[in-house]
Design a protein around this motif. Structure first.
Motif, mmCIF file in Angstrom:
data_model
loop_
_atom_site.group_PDB
_atom_site.id
_atom_site.type_symbol
_atom_site.label_atom_id
_atom_site.label_comp_id
_atom_site.label_asym_id
_atom_site.label_seq_id
_atom_site.Cartn_x
_atom_site.Cartn_y
_atom_site.Cartn_z
ATOM 1 N N TYR A 1 20.530 -7.533 8.665
ATOM 2 C CA TYR A 1 20.186 -8.153 9.949
ATOM 3 C C TYR A 1 18.955 -9.052 9.786
ATOM 4 N N ALA A 2 17.924 -8.548 9.101
ATOM 5 C CA ALA A 2 16.717 -9.350 8.874
ATOM 6 C C ALA A 2 17.039 -10.601 8.076
ATOM 7 N N ARG A 3 17.934 -10.469 7.101
ATOM 8 C CA ARG A 3 18.324 -11.625 6.282
ATOM 9 C C ARG A 3 19.045 -12.675 7.117
ATOM 10 N N ARG A 4 19.922 -12.229 8.010
ATOM 11 C CA ARG A 4 20.645 -13.166 8.882
ATOM 12 C C ARG A 4 19.682 -13.939 9.785
ATOM 13 N N LEU A 5 18.736 -13.231 10.378
ATOM 14 C CA LEU A 5 17.792 -13.907 11.257
ATOM 15 C C LEU A 5 16.925 -14.888 10.479
ATOM 16 N N THR A 6 16.561 -14.535 9.266
ATOM 17 C CA THR A 6 15.721 -15.419 8.454
ATOM 18 C C THR A 6 16.418 -16.744 8.183
ATOM 19 N N ALA A 7 17.730 -16.727 8.100
ATOM 20 C CA ALA A 7 18.486 -17.961 7.859
ATOM 21 C C ALA A 7 18.543 -18.867 9.085
ATOM 22 N N HIS A 8 18.180 -18.342 10.257
ATOM 23 C CA HIS A 8 18.181 -19.143 11.482
ATOM 24 C C HIS A 8 17.010 -20.127 11.417
ATOM 25 N N PRO A 9 17.229 -21.417 11.675
ATOM 26 C CA PRO A 9 16.143 -22.406 11.531
ATOM 27 C C PRO A 9 14.888 -22.078 12.328
ATOM 28 N N ALA A 10 15.025 -21.534 13.533
ATOM 29 C CA ALA A 10 13.858 -21.245 14.355
ATOM 30 C C ALA A 10 12.998 -20.141 13.755
ATOM 31 N N PHE A 11 13.596 -19.254 12.983
ATOM 32 C CA PHE A 11 12.849 -18.204 12.298
ATOM 33 C C PHE A 11 12.323 -18.735 10.962
ATOM 34 N N LEU A 12 13.202 -19.364 10.212
ATOM 35 C CA LEU A 12 12.872 -19.778 8.859
ATOM 36 C C LEU A 12 11.729 -20.779 8.802
ATOM 37 N N ARG A 13 11.676 -21.710 9.750
ATOM 38 C CA ARG A 13 10.684 -22.781 9.683
ATOM 39 C C ARG A 13 9.254 -22.278 9.804
ATOM 40 N N HIS A 14 9.090 -21.070 10.352
ATOM 41 C CA HIS A 14 7.741 -20.532 10.547
ATOM 42 C C HIS A 14 7.382 -19.438 9.542
ATOM 43 N N HIS B 1 0.812 -1.220 0.000
ATOM 44 C CA HIS B 1 0.000 0.000 0.000
ATOM 45 C C HIS B 1 0.844 1.268 0.000
ATOM 46 N N LEU B 2 2.125 1.122 -0.311
ATOM 47 C CA LEU B 2 3.020 2.264 -0.371
ATOM 48 C C LEU B 2 3.492 2.488 -1.801
ATOM 49 N N ASP B 3 3.797 3.729 -2.133
ATOM 50 C CA ASP B 3 4.286 3.965 -3.496
ATOM 51 C C ASP B 3 5.741 3.527 -3.620
ATOM 52 N N ALA B 4 6.204 3.428 -4.865
ATOM 53 C CA ALA B 4 7.528 2.875 -5.130
ATOM 54 C C ALA B 4 8.628 3.724 -4.498
ATOM 55 N N ALA B 5 8.443 5.046 -4.480
ATOM 56 C CA ALA B 5 9.465 5.920 -3.890
ATOM 57 C C ALA B 5 9.580 5.672 -2.388
ATOM 58 N N ALA B 6 8.446 5.478 -1.732
ATOM 59 C CA ALA B 6 8.477 5.209 -0.288
ATOM 60 C C ALA B 6 9.151 3.877 0.004
ATOM 61 N N VAL B 7 8.848 2.863 -0.809
ATOM 62 C CA VAL B 7 9.456 1.550 -0.603
ATOM 63 C C VAL B 7 10.967 1.630 -0.819
ATOM 64 N N GLN B 8 11.401 2.417 -1.804
ATOM 65 C CA GLN B 8 12.835 2.563 -2.038
ATOM 66 C C GLN B 8 13.520 3.214 -0.843
ATOM 67 N N ARG B 9 12.866 4.174 -0.217
ATOM 68 C CA ARG B 9 13.442 4.822 0.970
ATOM 69 C C ARG B 9 13.472 3.857 2.156
ATOM 70 N N ILE B 10 12.457 3.013 2.249
ATOM 71 C CA ILE B 10 12.434 1.999 3.310
ATOM 72 C C ILE B 10 13.562 0.985 3.109
ATOM 73 N N ALA B 11 13.779 0.616 1.848
ATOM 74 C CA ALA B 11 14.823 -0.370 1.539
ATOM 75 C C ALA B 11 16.229 0.180 1.747
ATOM 76 N N ASP B 12 16.352 1.497 1.786
ATOM 77 C CA ASP B 12 17.669 2.131 1.869
ATOM 78 C C ASP B 12 18.189 2.151 3.306
ATOM 79 N N HIS B 13 18.151 0.995 3.955
ATOM 80 C CA HIS B 13 18.704 0.813 5.308
ATOM 81 C C HIS B 13 19.429 -0.527 5.296
ATOM 82 N N PRO B 14 20.591 -0.574 4.648
ATOM 83 C CA PRO B 14 21.247 -1.858 4.358
ATOM 84 C C PRO B 14 21.608 -2.677 5.590
ATOM 85 N N THR B 15 22.024 -2.013 6.668
ATOM 86 C CA THR B 15 22.405 -2.767 7.867
ATOM 87 C C THR B 15 21.184 -3.454 8.475
#
Length: 287
Positions: free
Chosen positions: A239-252, A221-235
């Motif tokens: 961090y979210a990507r690392r946690l997703t790789a953890h089995p306890a997070f990924l399995r759910h 429900h956000l425009d593309a410019a807003a999503v790009q600004r949200i995505a512009d937080h690489p650290t």
């Protein structure tokens, strides 16, 4: 991490109907006994996902079994027909929605709690034992601060920023709050693996679920410019990507379920940001 919250908000979820707690001993009524309690939840729901990840991190499968519910509720007001008998046994002439998540007592056949934060804390404090210290008592003020930040600065702000019925000024203010929150978190996480300790805590579970739903639900429900600004937080997103790789997070991580639940409940218009994915969650879920 100081972020100014939005002035006020109205939740689309009723207040929890049951607020029982699990105590230390028999004098508490609901005391901690392995096998006595059962969780009823859907991982397509943010509260259900937080509880499920916590349950897995604490390795409580044999201590507190889980009954998984469909991603899309099958009763009015977001209720589940499978939970109706529990609600009716727990409150005389109960007429409200049979909402998940639920912590029930198999001994009595009644509900202990429907309040997700209390459920998470009781799992950690009463059954966590020598397992991973997800809810260290010394860190409780920090965990509560992260909970408020996620609820107000991410989830509420993202919902208001993408509200088709809202005024432009209100949407811009909400987007500003969301970006300020993400920026504070991004800066805080520089050089850190986890949010508040050197190992995963409830604060990480809280933030990870908020980020999952920011990208898989609110982004639509956000425009593309807003999503790009949200995505512009690489650290933050690394961090979210690392946690997703953890089995306890990924399995759910039930991406299909989250999408189905969103489309079943959503009354808003899809915006240009729907086509701009921040993380490739499916790549992790497929592993």
């Amino acid at each position: 991490m100081t972020v100014t919250p939005l002035a006020a908000h109205a939740s689309d979820r009723p207040a929890p109907a049951f607020r029982g707690r699990i105590g230390r001993d028999a004098r508490s009524g609901h005391y901690a006994v392995p096998g006595r309690y059962r969780l009823h939840l859907s991982t397509a729901c943010p509260d259900g996902l937080r509880i499920a990840v916590t349950h897995s991190l604490l390795r409580l499968d044999a201590v507190c079994p889980v009954t998984h519910l469909p991603a899309v509720p099958d009763c009015g007001e977001g209720g589940h027909s499978a939970l109706r008998p529990l609600y009716e046994a727990s409150a005389h002439r109960y007429t409200g929605p049979a909402l998940a998540p639920v912590l029930s007592d198999d001994w009595s056949g009644r509900i202990v709690s429907t309040h997700a934060p209390d459920i998470v804390r009781d799992l950690a404090h009463r059954f966590g034992g020598g397992r991973l210290p997800l809810h260290p008592r010394a860190a409780e003020p920090e965990i509560e601060a992260v909970e408020r930040m996620c609820a107000e600065g991410i989830e509420q702000a993202a919902q208001q920023a993408g509200s088709a019925g809202g005024q432009p000024v209100g949407r811009d203010l909400a987007l500003g709050t969301l970006l300020e929150t993400l920026g504070a978190l991004d800066r805080w996480l520089v050089g850190r693996t986890y949010l508040i300790r050197d190992e995963v805590t409830a604060a990480d579970v809280q933030l990870w679920v908020a980020l999952v739903h920011l990208d898989t639900v609110h982004r639509h429900h956000l425009d593309a410019a807003a999503v790009q600004r949200i995505a512009d937080h690489p650290t933050l997103w690394a961090y979210a990507r690392r946690l997703t790789a953890h089995p306890a997070f990924l399995r759910h991580l039930d991406l299909d379920g989250i999408e189905a639940r969103h489309h079943a409940r959503c009354q808003g218009l899809e915006a240009a940001g729907a086509a701009v994915r921040i993380l490739d969650w499916a790549a992790h879920a497929a592993r």
